[in-house]
Every structure is written in structure tokens, then in C-alpha cells.
Design a protein around this motif. Structure first.
Motif, PDB file in Angstrom:
ATOM      1  N   ILE A 282      14.987 -25.234  71.906  1.00 44.05           N
ATOM      2  CA  ILE A 282      13.752 -25.983  72.194  1.00 44.05           C
ATOM      3  C   ILE A 282      13.515 -26.065  73.688  1.00 44.05           C
ATOM      4  CG2 ILE A 282      12.653 -28.262  72.053  1.00 44.05           C
ATOM      5  CD1 ILE A 282      14.098 -28.597  69.333  1.00 44.05           C
ATOM      6  N   SER A 283      14.592 -26.304  74.448  1.00 50.50           N
ATOM      7  CA  SER A 283      14.475 -26.400  75.902  1.00 50.50           C
ATOM      8  C   SER A 283      13.956 -25.105  76.503  1.00 50.50           C
ATOM      9  CB  SER A 283      15.841 -26.738  76.524  1.00 50.50           C
ATOM     10  OG  SER A 283      16.331 -27.969  76.051  1.00 50.50           O
ATOM     11  N   LEU A 284      14.495 -23.978  76.047  1.00 49.55           N
ATOM     12  CA  LEU A 284      14.081 -22.688  76.578  1.00 49.55           C
ATOM     13  C   LEU A 284      12.623 -22.389  76.250  1.00 49.55           C
ATOM     14  CD1 LEU A 284      17.265 -20.548  75.807  1.00 49.55           C
ATOM     15  CD2 LEU A 284      16.462 -21.305  78.049  1.00 49.55           C
ATOM     16  N   ILE A 285      12.227 -22.704  75.026  1.00 52.80           N
ATOM     17  CA  ILE A 285      10.834 -22.445  74.621  1.00 52.80           C
ATOM     18  C   ILE A 285       9.866 -23.284  75.447  1.00 52.80           C
ATOM     19  CG2 ILE A 285       9.164 -22.703  72.744  1.00 52.80           C
ATOM     20  CD1 ILE A 285      11.490 -22.041  70.807  1.00 52.80           C
ATOM     21  N   LEU A 286      10.137 -24.581  75.555  1.00 57.59           N
ATOM     22  CA  LEU A 286       9.230 -25.466  76.267  1.00 57.59           C
ATOM     23  C   LEU A 286       9.252 -25.216  77.771  1.00 57.59           C
ATOM     24  CD1 LEU A 286       9.696 -28.862  74.379  1.00 57.59           C
ATOM     25  CD2 LEU A 286       8.022 -27.047  73.992  1.00 57.59           C
ATOM     26  N   SER A 287      10.385 -24.714  78.280  1.00 56.74           N
ATOM     27  CA  SER A 287      10.477 -24.403  79.711  1.00 56.74           C
ATOM     28  C   SER A 287       9.496 -23.317  80.116  1.00 56.74           C
ATOM     29  CB  SER A 287      11.899 -23.966  80.070  1.00 56.74           C
ATOM     30  OG  SER A 287      12.814 -25.023  79.963  1.00 56.74           O
ATOM     31  N   TYR A 288       9.211 -22.400  79.194  1.00 57.12           N
ATOM     32  CA  TYR A 288       8.353 -21.261  79.517  1.00 57.12           C
ATOM     33  C   TYR A 288       6.919 -21.439  79.035  1.00 57.12           C
ATOM     34  CZ  TYR A 288      12.323 -18.787  81.371  1.00 57.12           C
ATOM     35  OH  TYR A 288      13.396 -18.429  82.158  1.00 57.12           O
ATOM     36  N   ILE A 289       6.595 -22.643  78.567  1.00 59.86           N
ATOM     37  CA  ILE A 289       5.201 -22.965  78.272  1.00 59.86           C
ATOM     38  C   ILE A 289       4.630 -23.668  79.500  1.00 59.86           C
ATOM     39  CG2 ILE A 289       3.614 -24.283  76.830  1.00 59.86           C
ATOM     40  CD1 ILE A 289       5.587 -23.996  74.534  1.00 59.86           C
ATOM     41  N   PRO A 290       3.734 -23.029  80.228  1.00 61.95           N
ATOM     42  CA  PRO A 290       3.282 -23.599  81.506  1.00 61.95           C
ATOM     43  C   PRO A 290       2.246 -24.697  81.337  1.00 61.95           C
ATOM     44  CG  PRO A 290       2.162 -21.531  81.091  1.00 61.95           C
ATOM     45  CD  PRO A 290       3.138 -21.714  79.954  1.00 61.95           C
TER      46      PRO A 290
ATOM     47  N   GLY B  22       3.905 -26.637  86.308  1.00 59.32           N
ATOM     48  CA  GLY B  22       5.178 -27.091  85.767  1.00 59.32           C
ATOM     49  C   GLY B  22       5.363 -26.582  84.353  1.00 59.32           C
ATOM     50  N   SER B  23       6.464 -26.979  83.737  1.00 57.31           N
ATOM     51  CA  SER B  23       6.729 -26.641  82.339  1.00 57.31           C
ATOM     52  C   SER B  23       6.247 -27.771  81.439  1.00 57.31           C
ATOM     53  CB  SER B  23       8.233 -26.434  82.118  1.00 57.31           C
ATOM     54  OG  SER B  23       8.737 -25.391  82.923  1.00 57.31           O
ATOM     55  N   LEU B  24       5.969 -27.436  80.188  1.00 56.59           N
ATOM     56  CA  LEU B  24       5.619 -28.476  79.228  1.00 56.59           C
ATOM     57  C   LEU B  24       6.726 -29.525  79.192  1.00 56.59           C
ATOM     58  CD1 LEU B  24       3.530 -29.384  77.170  1.00 56.59           C
ATOM     59  CD2 LEU B  24       4.768 -28.079  75.431  1.00 56.59           C
ATOM     60  N   TRP B  25       7.957 -29.074  79.181  1.00 57.72           N
ATOM     61  CA  TRP B  25       9.148 -29.922  79.350  1.00 57.72           C
ATOM     62  C   TRP B  25      10.333 -29.016  79.633  1.00 57.72           C
ATOM     63  CZ3 TRP B  25      13.683 -30.053  76.243  1.00 57.72           C
ATOM     64  CH2 TRP B  25      14.609 -31.045  76.622  1.00 57.72           C
ATOM     65  N   THR B  26      11.241 -29.452  80.483  1.00 52.80           N
ATOM     66  CA  THR B  26      12.447 -28.671  80.748  1.00 52.80           C
ATOM     67  C   THR B  26      13.548 -29.552  81.302  1.00 52.80           C
ATOM     68  OG1 THR B  26      13.391 -26.759  81.898  1.00 52.80           O
ATOM     69  CG2 THR B  26      11.683 -28.002  83.071  1.00 52.80           C
ATOM     70  N   PRO B  27      14.791 -29.376  80.843  1.00 55.40           N
ATOM     71  CA  PRO B  27      15.922 -30.089  81.438  1.00 55.40           C
ATOM     72  C   PRO B  27      16.644 -29.242  82.487  1.00 55.40           C
ATOM     73  CG  PRO B  27      16.610 -29.131  79.358  1.00 55.40           C
ATOM     74  CD  PRO B  27      15.162 -28.725  79.569  1.00 55.40           C
ATOM     75  N   PHE B  28      16.162 -28.009  82.715  1.00 49.74           N
ATOM     76  CA  PHE B  28      16.869 -27.055  83.573  1.00 49.74           C
ATOM     77  C   PHE B  28      16.134 -26.810  84.887  1.00 49.74           C
ATOM     78  CE2 PHE B  28      17.607 -25.518  79.108  1.00 49.74           C
ATOM     79  CZ  PHE B  28      18.875 -26.054  78.978  1.00 49.74           C
ATOM     80  N   ASP B  29      16.886 -26.434  85.925  1.00 46.96           N
ATOM     81  CA  ASP B  29      16.259 -26.127  87.207  1.00 46.96           C
ATOM     82  C   ASP B  29      15.408 -24.859  87.125  1.00 46.96           C
ATOM     83  OD1 ASP B  29      18.444 -24.415  86.942  1.00 46.96           O
ATOM     84  OD2 ASP B  29      19.166 -24.703  88.997  1.00 46.96           O
ATOM     85  N   PHE B  30      15.892 -23.839  86.409  1.00 43.85           N
ATOM     86  CA  PHE B  30      15.127 -22.589  86.323  1.00 43.85           C
ATOM     87  C   PHE B  30      13.829 -22.771  85.554  1.00 43.85           C
ATOM     88  CE2 PHE B  30      18.066 -22.390  82.670  1.00 43.85           C
ATOM     89  CZ  PHE B  30      17.188 -22.163  81.621  1.00 43.85           C
ATOM     90  N   GLY B  31      13.774 -23.805  84.697  1.00 44.84           N
ATOM     91  CA  GLY B  31      12.546 -24.075  83.963  1.00 44.84           C
ATOM     92  C   GLY B  31      11.394 -24.438  84.876  1.00 44.84           C
ATOM     93  N   VAL B  32      11.706 -24.994  86.045  1.00 40.07           N
ATOM     94  CA  VAL B  32      10.688 -25.313  87.044  1.00 40.07           C
ATOM     95  C   VAL B  32      10.518 -24.159  88.026  1.00 40.07           C
ATOM     96  CG1 VAL B  32      10.031 -26.894  88.908  1.00 40.07           C
ATOM     97  CG2 VAL B  32      11.205 -27.788  86.875  1.00 40.07           C
ATOM     98  N   LEU B  33      11.629 -23.608  88.492  1.00 41.46           N
ATOM     99  CA  LEU B  33      11.592 -22.629  89.562  1.00 41.46           C
ATOM    100  C   LEU B  33      10.838 -21.353  89.197  1.00 41.46           C
ATOM    101  CD1 LEU B  33      15.260 -22.950  90.887  1.00 41.46           C
ATOM    102  CD2 LEU B  33      13.189 -23.737  92.029  1.00 41.46           C
TER     103      LEU B  33
ATOM    104  N   CYS C  24      17.652 -34.798  85.725  1.00 44.51           N
ATOM    105  CA  CYS C  24      17.233 -34.697  87.125  1.00 44.51           C
ATOM    106  C   CYS C  24      16.175 -33.615  87.310  1.00 44.51           C
ATOM    107  CB  CYS C  24      18.447 -34.399  88.014  1.00 44.51           C
ATOM    108  SG  CYS C  24      19.436 -32.971  87.516  1.00 44.51           S
ATOM    109  N   ASN C  25      16.273 -32.562  86.523  1.00 39.70           N
ATOM    110  CA  ASN C  25      15.321 -31.458  86.653  1.00 39.70           C
ATOM    111  C   ASN C  25      14.000 -31.743  85.948  1.00 39.70           C
ATOM    112  OD1 ASN C  25      17.306 -29.914  88.059  1.00 39.70           O
ATOM    113  ND2 ASN C  25      18.286 -29.484  86.107  1.00 39.70           N
ATOM    114  N   SER C  26      14.051 -32.465  84.833  1.00 38.39           N
ATOM    115  CA  SER C  26      12.785 -32.846  84.183  1.00 38.39           C
ATOM    116  C   SER C  26      12.038 -33.875  85.031  1.00 38.39           C
ATOM    117  CB  SER C  26      13.040 -33.386  82.771  1.00 38.39           C
ATOM    118  OG  SER C  26      13.765 -34.601  82.801  1.00 38.39           O
TER     119      SER C  26
END
Length: 217
Positions: free
Chosen positions: A24-32, A201-212, A186-188
Motif C-alpha cells: 500500500i505504501s509503495l502504491i500510494l507513494s507513486y500517486i502524485p 507530493g505523494s498521496l501518502w508515503t512513509p518513505f523518503d523516496f516517496g517524496v524525493l 517523519c517522512n510523511s
């Protein structure tokens, strides 16, 4: 055999939770989430930086409002200030992934906890920082987001935690608002700050790369 099946089923459920969280984290991280301002009006820049665990928003000193700079330790040579947010025990005791323990991660993700703002001071810009073009309006919103992250004393002052920085002269911790959880890392927090400032930004992400990944060329 029935006990074996129940045991194996329980093991599957245990592994299913972190796997589902990761997917779920990976999917939402790549939804801008798109920004609202056009490129033409972006005359300034802030930056993003990560140590592999904690993602920070880096503000040039001249772009920080007087309310944001108030009560912060600063030397004349400090030109950039990096802001991060996280769970107190996790933040202080886990500067790198090598310092992470199960008890620290579990406490941060699932138990009631206090949070901190971490500020690192720099005299010069680092090559690895990721540039974030920003408008004047977005910059004001980002300043407001950072100001509202701090906890304040009865006298309206930011509350610094003495002698808790990673280095003697470069960084400090301050009391913060909000509760850390597995869905609010911290990353979200950085991702939320960007979105509230009308930046990408991402729809939601707990990871640093999800933002970067939204800002890297």
C-alpha cells in the motif's frame, strides 16, 4: 494436523500485515498530488535532504520568517536550516538504520509517544540536496507549517531539549506537536508539509523516496 494448520494460518496473517503495509505504501507513494502554482512564478528554492532514515526540509535562512527563526540557536555563519519531525526516542537514538532496534521501532509505531522537531544548521549548500522550486505564496505556507509544528511554552517560546543533538554544535531538538505512528512518520510529515504548501507530493508515503522521486530529475 488441525493445530498445525491453525499455526501456519496465524504465521501467514502475521506476515500479511507488513507485506500489505509495504505494498500500500509503495502504491500510494507513486500517486502524485499536483501543486497549484505555475512554474513561471517560482523564483526561489528550498531543498530536501535525507540521511537514509529521516527526510528534512531545508530552508535558506533568508527565506525563514521572523516567527520561524525566533528562539532557534543560530550562528552568523549558518545559512541553511534543515527541519525534520519524528518520535522522540526513535529520533534521538536512531540517526542511521544501523542504530534501529525492534523495541524502538515498535514503540514509535504503535505506542503513545512524544515528538520532536530536529534542526540541523549548515554554513553552505550540499550537493546531494534535492532542489524544490517554490513561489512566494508557497514559501509563506511552508513557513506557517513549520511554525505550527513546534510546541510552545507558556511564554510562547519554542522548547529546546538541551544536550540531545547528534553533534555538539550543528543540531538541536525541540518539542513538537502531533503523535508519531506507523501511518504518520517523519517522512510523511515532510510530504504533508509540501502538500499543505501547494507543492508536489505523494498521496501518502512513509518513505523518503516517496517524496524525493517527485523532485529528482
Amino acid at each position: 494436523m488441525r493445530l498445525v494448520r491453525v499455526f501456519l494460518k496465524g504465521i501467514c496473517y502475521i506476515f500479511l500485515i507488513p507485506i500489505s503495509y509495504l505494498l500500500i505504501s509503495l502504491i500510494l507513494s507513486y500517486i502524485p498530488v499536483s501543486e497549484t502554482s505555475g512554474e513561471a512564478s517560482k523564483t526561489k528554492h528550498v531543498y530536501l535532504t535525507t540521511n537514509g532514515v529521516h527526510l528534512d526540509i531545508v530552508m535558506p535562512k533568508e527565506y525563514m520568517s521572523s516567527d520561524l527563526k525566533k528562539d532557534l540557536i543560530a550562528r552568523q555563519s549558518n545559512r541553511y536550516f534543515a527541519f525534520g519531525w519524528g518520535e522522540e526516542n526513535f529520533y534521538i537514538n536512531t540517526p542511521t538504520w544501523g542504530d534501529l532496534t525492534f523495541s524502538t521501532a515498535f514503540t514509535a509505531a504503535f505506542l503513545d509517544n512524544k515528538t520532536l522537531v530536529h534542526i540541523t544548521r549548515y554554513n553552505s549548500k550540499r550537493e546531494k540536496w534535492v532542489k524544490v522550486p517554490i513561489t512566494e505564496t508557497q514559501l509563506k505556507k511552508l513557513n506557517t507549517f513549520l511554525i505550527e509544528t513546534f510546541t510552545y511554552s507558556e511564554n510562547g517560546e519554542k522548547i529546546r531539549i538541551p544536550t540531545k543533538g547528534y553533534t555538539p554544535s550543528r543540531d538541536d531538538f525541540y518539542r513538537a506537536r502531533g503523535k508519531y505512528a506507523f501511518y504518520k512518520t517523519c517522512n510523511s510529515w515532510v510530504n504533508t508539509g509540501l502538500k499543505q504548501s501547494d507543492l508536489k507530493g505523494s498521496l501518502w508515503t512513509p518513505f523518503d523516496f516517496g517524496v524525493l522521486h517527485h523532485y529528482r530529475d
